[in-house]
Design an enzyme around this catalytic site. Structure first.
Site, PDB file in Angstrom:
ATOM      1  N   LYS A  36       0.840  -1.202   0.000  1.00  0.00           N
ATOM      2  CA  LYS A  36       0.000   0.000   0.000  1.00  0.00           C
ATOM      3  C   LYS A  36       0.876   1.252   0.000  1.00  0.00           C
ATOM      4  O   LYS A  36       0.598   2.228  -0.714  1.00  0.00           O
ATOM      5  CB  LYS A  36      -0.942   0.010   1.210  1.00  0.00           C
ATOM      6  CG  LYS A  36      -1.823   1.270   1.363  1.00  0.00           C
ATOM      7  CD  LYS A  36      -2.878   1.386   0.277  1.00  0.00           C
ATOM      8  CE  LYS A  36      -3.571   2.751   0.245  1.00  0.00           C
ATOM      9  NZ  LYS A  36      -4.566   2.966   1.282  1.00  0.00           N
ATOM     10  N   LYS A  89      -0.517  12.122   5.065  1.00  0.00           N
ATOM     11  CA  LYS A  89      -0.386  11.168   6.176  1.00  0.00           C
ATOM     12  C   LYS A  89       0.271   9.881   5.669  1.00  0.00           C
ATOM     13  O   LYS A  89       1.192   9.330   6.289  1.00  0.00           O
ATOM     14  CB  LYS A  89      -1.784  10.887   6.760  1.00  0.00           C
ATOM     15  CG  LYS A  89      -1.818  10.048   8.002  1.00  0.00           C
ATOM     16  CD  LYS A  89      -1.957   8.554   7.758  1.00  0.00           C
ATOM     17  CE  LYS A  89      -3.300   8.144   7.184  1.00  0.00           C
ATOM     18  NZ  LYS A  89      -3.393   6.658   7.009  1.00  0.00           N
TER      19      LYS A  89
END
Lengths: 290, 290
Positions: free
Chosen positions: B170, B238
């Site tokens: 990811k 983030k």
């Protein structure tokens, strides 16, 4: 049919010129060129100078490595500018600086000669298969005149805008390709160091937002460590130079492009300039002690 | 059917939990959550604490914003760790640091609880349509147990490797997406400043080596100046933090990722953190005085 002069018979130019010859266009080439003999055998006429090629053509095409090469055959001794006749059309299909392309357009316009910048993408494979993408800058009239020729050499042919727009688009293409290779190389290096199966990762990423032709083709090359060119790092580095020059000219800070160019410089200094540009991954692997 | 506990009913988690409920799985949720009422109405059971949710479930799924949020619901007061029973399975579908995912795996293993890291891509649209890509790290046994659940929520489901491999994948996805946006934004800004027609440029580039889903979708957004999220810059930032942390941990210098993070920081400081991540182009346009 219009008589074509073709200057620059390298790995791209030779198959492109052959397609024009096969389509029935009378073709003039420079006899000094090594590839000229093959084209003469196929029916081309050879001349001693660029000037003579231009004098005996209605449309002159150049396909050369860099901006200075194009400037030399146009402005140099016995150059195109000395032989070309009013009403002719000059088409540069090399990848050169947009500013140089615009200057050539203006110079030829003063001689009542039309000019197009028409760089290509698709590489040697695309040149041989006549499937090149051709990005064209210049007038509608000149584009319409050149279109039948382009259709002999390519498939995805787009008239982008005015003089220089073709080269700017090609520069943007090379920027995006270079930065996407950097993205894939950086990600694959992290994954490799973390022990992740790269083949499975590539598979899942191709199904999502990270999908790109680079992830597909160069991702496979990186996994297989197959860096046989393809498109050589040193040639892509040349294009990065054109890009950074354009950024400077237009006042656009090209951070990502500058980073890619620096990484290519490091690879060239390490003696890897002849490898495919996907070998950018080698530098990351070296830095990550893989 | 296995009883599912679902913690984290945000814009992603709520539709994911609803898909499980619709497929017939008994579902436990946290009653404090605002979205819980809707799920209870659809048949879910509500409990007062994370511990109680875990105690009344065979499989506990978390879908939270960041690593500390997952650590809090696991290790905090009345947390999952206090309620979860041996033989259960913990699945974190949040996007968190690979190192945290590996640590969670080890902690749960000591309790005889299986654990998978299973972050997703595809966004709110993918969550609602049950078409998420799911990248899974953990054992074959745990993956096989979770697969029927994943099939209720996603389509492109790949078991990448051991614990942490899902999160690493990811992270790589987010790196490539971020850098590809930077590539497209940089190129489009140069072209815009040079007066090139961006729509035509996008068309021709999509036909060649520069093709990517980002060029297609975000290229269109940049042309239309449509920066309504989509995926917010502050959320992608983030993720960049997780990526840079992973780079530090594995000793891989992530130049391109660091650059993208810095550009995102500038946009957030300008008050643009709520815009779609394609708004990276706004920063380039600002720097280029467009």
């Amino acid at each position: 049919m219009e008589r074509i002069g073709f200057i620059g018979l390298g790995i791209m130019g030779k198959p492109m010129a052959l397609h024009l010859l096969k389509a029935g266009y009378p073709l003039a080439v420079l006899e000094k060129n090594k590839a000229a003999a093959e084209l003469v055998e196929a029916g081309a006429h050879a001349y001693a100078t660029n000037s003579a090629v231009a004098e005996n053509s209605d449309i002159v095409i150049t396909m050369l490595p860099d901006s200075p090469d194009v400037q030399e055959v146009v402005f140099g001794a016995d150059g195109i500018l000395q032989g070309i006749k009013p009403g002719s059309l000059f088409i540069d299909m090399s990848t050169i600086a947009p500013a140089v392309a615009k200057n050539l357009y203006e110079v030829f316009q003063q001689q009542a000669v039309g000019a197009l910048d028409a760089p290509v993408s698709g590489g040697q494979v695309g040149a041989e298969a006549a499937t090149l993408s051709i990005m064209v800058g210049g007038s509608d009239k000149a584009f319409a005149r050149a279109l039948p020729l382009f259709q002999c050499m390519g498939k995805n042919i787009v008239h982008i805008g005015e003089a220089g727009a073709g080269q700017t688009t090609k520069a943007c293409n090379q920027m995006i390709v270079g930065m996407t290779i950097q993205a894939v190389a950086e990600a694959f290096t992290l994954a490799k160091k973390a022990g992740v199966n790269l083949e499975k990762m590539r598979e899942v990423l191709l199904g999502g937002f990270a999908q790109s032709r680079i992830l597909d083709l160069h991702g496979k090359r990186i996994i297989d460590q197959n860096f046989k060119p393809g498109f050589k790092i040193k040639l892509h580095r040349k294009d990065m130079n054109i890009i950074l020059q354009a950024g400077k000219e237009y006042g656009v800070p090209l951070y990502g492009s500058a980073l890619v160019a620096a990484h290519m410089d490091a690879l060239i200094a390490q003696g890897n300039g002849e490898l495919d540009h996907s070998a950018l991954a080698l530098l990351f692997e070296k830095m990550a002690d893989i």
